[in-house]
Design a protein around this motif. Structure first.
Motif, PDB file in Angstrom:
ATOM      1  N   MET A 134      20.885  -4.643  59.905  1.00 16.29           N
ATOM      2  CA  MET A 134      22.226  -4.864  60.447  1.00 16.29           C
ATOM      3  C   MET A 134      23.049  -5.839  59.605  1.00 16.29           C
ATOM      4  N   ASP A 135      22.384  -6.804  58.967  1.00 19.19           N
ATOM      5  CA  ASP A 135      23.138  -7.730  58.103  1.00 19.19           C
ATOM      6  C   ASP A 135      23.860  -6.943  57.020  1.00 19.19           C
ATOM      7  N   ALA A 136      23.116  -6.031  56.381  1.00 17.42           N
ATOM      8  CA  ALA A 136      23.704  -5.240  55.287  1.00 17.42           C
ATOM      9  C   ALA A 136      24.802  -4.322  55.826  1.00 17.42           C
ATOM     10  N   ILE A 137      24.533  -3.650  56.928  1.00 13.12           N
ATOM     11  CA  ILE A 137      25.506  -2.682  57.465  1.00 13.12           C
ATOM     12  C   ILE A 137      26.794  -3.390  57.882  1.00 13.12           C
ATOM     13  N   LEU A 138      26.648  -4.507  58.612  1.00 12.53           N
ATOM     14  CA  LEU A 138      27.851  -5.228  59.077  1.00 12.53           C
ATOM     15  C   LEU A 138      28.614  -5.837  57.904  1.00 12.53           C
ATOM     16  N   SER A 139      27.884  -6.213  56.853  1.00 11.31           N
ATOM     17  CA  SER A 139      28.566  -6.792  55.702  1.00 11.31           C
ATOM     18  C   SER A 139      29.342  -5.708  54.928  1.00 11.31           C
ATOM     19  N   ALA A 141      30.457  -2.907  56.145  1.00 10.22           N
ATOM     20  CA  ALA A 141      31.556  -2.466  57.010  1.00 10.22           C
ATOM     21  C   ALA A 141      32.670  -3.513  57.044  1.00 10.22           C
ATOM     22  N   GLY A 142      32.259  -4.780  57.156  1.00 13.31           N
ATOM     23  CA  GLY A 142      33.229  -5.872  57.301  1.00 13.31           C
ATOM     24  C   GLY A 142      34.206  -5.949  56.135  1.00 13.31           C
ATOM     25  N   LYS A 143      33.667  -5.693  54.936  1.00 10.81           N
ATOM     26  CA  LYS A 143      34.514  -5.794  53.745  1.00 10.81           C
ATOM     27  C   LYS A 143      35.611  -4.749  53.732  1.00 10.81           C
ATOM     28  N   LYS A 144      35.367  -3.622  54.420  1.00 13.08           N
ATOM     29  CA  LYS A 144      36.311  -2.490  54.355  1.00 13.08           C
ATOM     30  C   LYS A 144      37.020  -2.246  55.677  1.00 13.08           C
ATOM     31  N   GLY A 145      36.822  -3.097  56.635  1.00 15.61           N
ATOM     32  CA  GLY A 145      37.463  -2.880  57.949  1.00 15.61           C
ATOM     33  C   GLY A 145      36.908  -1.672  58.683  1.00 15.61           C
ATOM     34  N   ILE A 146      35.647  -1.351  58.410  1.00 16.58           N
ATOM     35  CA  ILE A 146      34.994  -0.203  59.066  1.00 16.58           C
ATOM     36  C   ILE A 146      34.298  -0.708  60.328  1.00 16.58           C
ATOM     37  N   ARG A 147      34.341   0.078  61.406  1.00 15.67           N
ATOM     38  CA  ARG A 147      33.672  -0.340  62.651  1.00 15.67           C
ATOM     39  C   ARG A 147      32.247   0.209  62.703  1.00 15.67           C
ATOM     40  N   VAL A 148      31.378  -0.553  63.311  1.00 18.39           N
ATOM     41  CA  VAL A 148      29.976  -0.137  63.437  1.00 18.39           C
ATOM     42  C   VAL A 148      29.660   0.107  64.913  1.00 18.39           C
ATOM     43  N   ILE A 149      29.341   1.354  65.221  1.00 15.53           N
ATOM     44  CA  ILE A 149      28.952   1.727  66.590  1.00 15.53           C
ATOM     45  C   ILE A 149      27.458   2.014  66.538  1.00 15.53           C
ATOM     46  N   GLU A 150      26.658   1.106  67.058  1.00 15.31           N
ATOM     47  CA  GLU A 150      25.206   1.296  66.976  1.00 15.31           C
ATOM     48  C   GLU A 150      24.710   2.287  68.028  1.00 15.31           C
ATOM     49  N   ASP A 151      23.932   3.253  67.557  1.00 17.61           N
ATOM     50  CA  ASP A 151      23.230   4.132  68.483  1.00 17.61           C
ATOM     51  C   ASP A 151      21.884   3.467  68.757  1.00 17.61           C
ATOM     52  N   ALA A 152      21.818   2.773  69.881  1.00 10.87           N
ATOM     53  CA  ALA A 152      20.607   2.029  70.241  1.00 10.87           C
ATOM     54  C   ALA A 152      19.841   2.755  71.345  1.00 10.87           C
ATOM     55  N   ALA A 153      19.962   4.095  71.344  1.00 14.16           N
ATOM     56  CA  ALA A 153      19.267   4.898  72.366  1.00 14.16           C
ATOM     57  C   ALA A 153      17.773   4.594  72.390  1.00 14.16           C
ATOM     58  N   HIS A 154      17.207   4.283  71.204  1.00 14.93           N
ATOM     59  CA  HIS A 154      15.756   4.028  71.119  1.00 14.93           C
ATOM     60  C   HIS A 154      15.421   2.547  71.225  1.00 14.93           C
ATOM     61  N   ALA A 155      16.425   1.692  71.255  1.00 18.01           N
ATOM     62  CA  ALA A 155      16.158   0.279  70.943  1.00 18.01           C
ATOM     63  C   ALA A 155      16.395  -0.687  72.101  1.00 18.01           C
ATOM     64  N   ALA A 163      17.411 -11.667  67.672  1.00 20.11           N
ATOM     65  CA  ALA A 163      18.505 -11.354  68.621  1.00 20.11           C
ATOM     66  C   ALA A 163      18.352  -9.924  69.142  1.00 20.11           C
ATOM     67  N   LEU A 164      18.513  -9.766  70.442  1.00 21.60           N
ATOM     68  CA  LEU A 164      18.396  -8.424  71.019  1.00 21.60           C
ATOM     69  C   LEU A 164      19.424  -7.477  70.403  1.00 21.60           C
ATOM     70  N   ILE A 165      18.982  -6.270  70.049  1.00 21.79           N
ATOM     71  CA  ILE A 165      19.933  -5.227  69.667  1.00 21.79           C
ATOM     72  C   ILE A 165      20.841  -5.009  70.884  1.00 21.79           C
ATOM     73  N   GLY A 166      22.135  -5.079  70.672  1.00 18.52           N
ATOM     74  CA  GLY A 166      23.073  -4.979  71.796  1.00 18.52           C
ATOM     75  C   GLY A 166      23.732  -6.321  72.080  1.00 18.52           C
ATOM     76  N   SER A 167      23.144  -7.417  71.520  1.00 20.11           N
ATOM     77  CA  SER A 167      23.705  -8.739  71.815  1.00 20.11           C
ATOM     78  C   SER A 167      24.684  -9.204  70.740  1.00 20.11           C
ATOM     79  N   PHE A 168      24.808  -8.429  69.664  1.00 16.23           N
ATOM     80  CA  PHE A 168      25.711  -8.827  68.566  1.00 16.23           C
ATOM     81  C   PHE A 168      26.295  -7.555  67.955  1.00 16.23           C
ATOM     82  N   GLY A 169      27.158  -7.735  66.956  1.00 15.21           N
ATOM     83  CA  GLY A 169      27.758  -6.564  66.301  1.00 15.21           C
ATOM     84  C   GLY A 169      29.030  -6.133  67.004  1.00 15.21           C
ATOM     85  N   HIS A 170      29.569  -4.973  66.580  1.00 15.27           N
ATOM     86  CA  HIS A 170      30.855  -4.517  67.130  1.00 15.27           C
ATOM     87  C   HIS A 170      30.650  -3.863  68.502  1.00 15.27           C
ATOM     88  N   ILE A 171      29.996  -2.702  68.503  1.00 16.78           N
ATOM     89  CA  ILE A 171      29.768  -1.971  69.763  1.00 16.78           C
ATOM     90  C   ILE A 171      28.356  -1.384  69.721  1.00 16.78           C
TER      91      ILE A 171
END
Ligand SMILES: Cc1ncc(COP(=O)(O)O)c(C=O)c1O
Length: 370
Positions: A134-139, A141-155, A163-171
């Motif tokens: 997630m550090d790499a993905i958010l970084s 995305a952040g540089k380009k104004g891209i939003r990250v919608i995590e599919d945490a169906a398994h997580a 940190a719990l998946i779902g407790s940070f990030g965009h959505i």
């Protein structure tokens, strides 16, 4: 038969549903609000918005951040079709990304190469409950104004760097379908902090209707309502939330059972010629499935089935589906994974003796085949 996956449900869930029946309020109401409050507290987020499936959670999220025709959304090909349809439903193009063979999560170098001017969102999938980088993905995305919608169906319950998946990030979107780490029967949830987006999601969740939502939570029907935007009928019902509330309380024991079986598999399956394991840290994650990379995979599935053991493919890569042929995506790791993956039984109702049967059958298969 040892099922590949199944819900663990009982008298408590039944009682909770009966209690909803007694109130006469079956639709969205106080049970939904109570479930949302539990999720909000668990993840420490400003908003937890419950919907009727994980698929609609993803669609509602993408739609509410304005994903539309002409946009590109990067998504791994190795995921359930429920991750991909929401992108199409917004009119956008799913751009299929390859995976890292170590954990079957989105490949970061590959992801970087797929970013274009049109990329508006990334939908990483935490495969099997293992968090993506997630550090790499958010970084990225952040540089380009891209939003990250995590599919945490398994997580549900998995942690990334503590940190719990779902407790940070965009959505973050969860699924509570019948075989997930906890179930509502069917259900989903969206976790986020951003008030503006949450307001849109809450309205779109129920046909773009405003004013009525709060009244519904209090079991009152408002005769007055306003429609401000295009919306969907995606809200969760009290029946589903009542099941979810009971499952929520059982989650700690479910997590323990899943971790125990998965760790046991790790121990007993390592060293079998023909089987490659993924590596997970069960102190940090709650495994949703147990996927191995197996030689003669198709024959192994048939053998297991003949011996009363369910096995499934998570998943047939989407870029290989007839519907997405025109994309002509070239994803070498995904293709390689697809030729070998199989998920063997894992659910909270399994005993070690069930797992023993599974391991013995796999050992017998490879012995018999030489
Ligand atoms: C990775 C993934 N994404 C999305 C979904 C969709 O969730 P639902 O079945 O609740 O619509 C699933 C469900 O199986 C899933 O496994």
């Amino acid at each position: 038969m040892i099922s590949a996956a199944k819900p663990v449900i009982g008298a408590e869930e039944l009682r909770a549903v009966r209690d909803v029946f007694k109130t006469g309020w079956l639709g969205m109401g106080d049970r939904v609000k109570a479930f949302e409050n539990k999720l909000k507290a668990m993840f420490g987020r400003k908003h937890a918005i419950c919907v009727n499936t994980g698929t609609t959670a993803l669609h509602l999220s993408l739609d509410s951040i304005g994903i539309k025709k002409g946009d590109e959304v990067i998504v791994p090909s190795l995921t359930f079709i429920g991750t991909v349809h929401p992108i199409l439903q917004c009119g956008a193009r799913p751009v299929f990304c390859d995976v890292d063979l170590r954990d079957l999560n989105i490949s970061i170098p590959f992801l970087k190469k797929l970013i274009t001017r049109r990329t508006k969102a990334i939908v990483p999938v935490h495969y099997g409950g293992e968090p993506c980088n997630m550090d790499a993905i958010l970084s990225i995305a952040g540089k380009k104004g891209i939003r990250v919608i995590e599919d945490a169906a398994h997580a549900f319950g998995s942690k990334y760097k503590g940190a719990l998946i779902g407790s940070f990030g965009h959505i973050t979107c969860f699924s509570f379908d019948p075989i997930k780490n906890i179930t509502c029967g069917e259900g989903g949830a969206i976790l986020l902090d951003d008030d503006k987006t949450a307001d849109i999601i809450i309205k779109k969740r129920i046909l773009g209707i405003d004013k009525d939502t709060w009244n519904r939570y209090q079991h009152k029907r408002s005769w007055l309502y306003e429609v401000h935007m295009k919306g969907y009928r995606y809200h969760m019902s009290n029946i589903n939330a009542a099941i979810g509330l009971v499952q929520f309380e059982k989650f700690a024991s479910f997590a323990k059972a899943r971790k125990k079986i998965a760790a046991w598999y790790d121990k007993k399956l390592s060293g079998i010629k023909g089987v490659k394991l993924l590596s997970h840290d069960y102190a940090a994650i709650v495994p949703f499935n147990y996927t191995i990379l197996a030689d003669r995979r198709n024959e192994l599935i048939e053998y297991l089935e003949k011996n009363g053991i369910g096995a499934v493919l998570n998943y047939i890569p989407n870029h290989l589906q007839p519907f997405f042929k025109a994309e002509k995506a070239i994803l070498p790791n995904t293709d390689l994974a697809y030729s070998r993956i199989v998920s063997i039984p894992l659910h909270a109702g399994m005993t070690v003796s069930d797992a023993q049967r599974v391991v013995q059958a796999i050992k017998d298969f490879y012995k018999q085949q030489g």
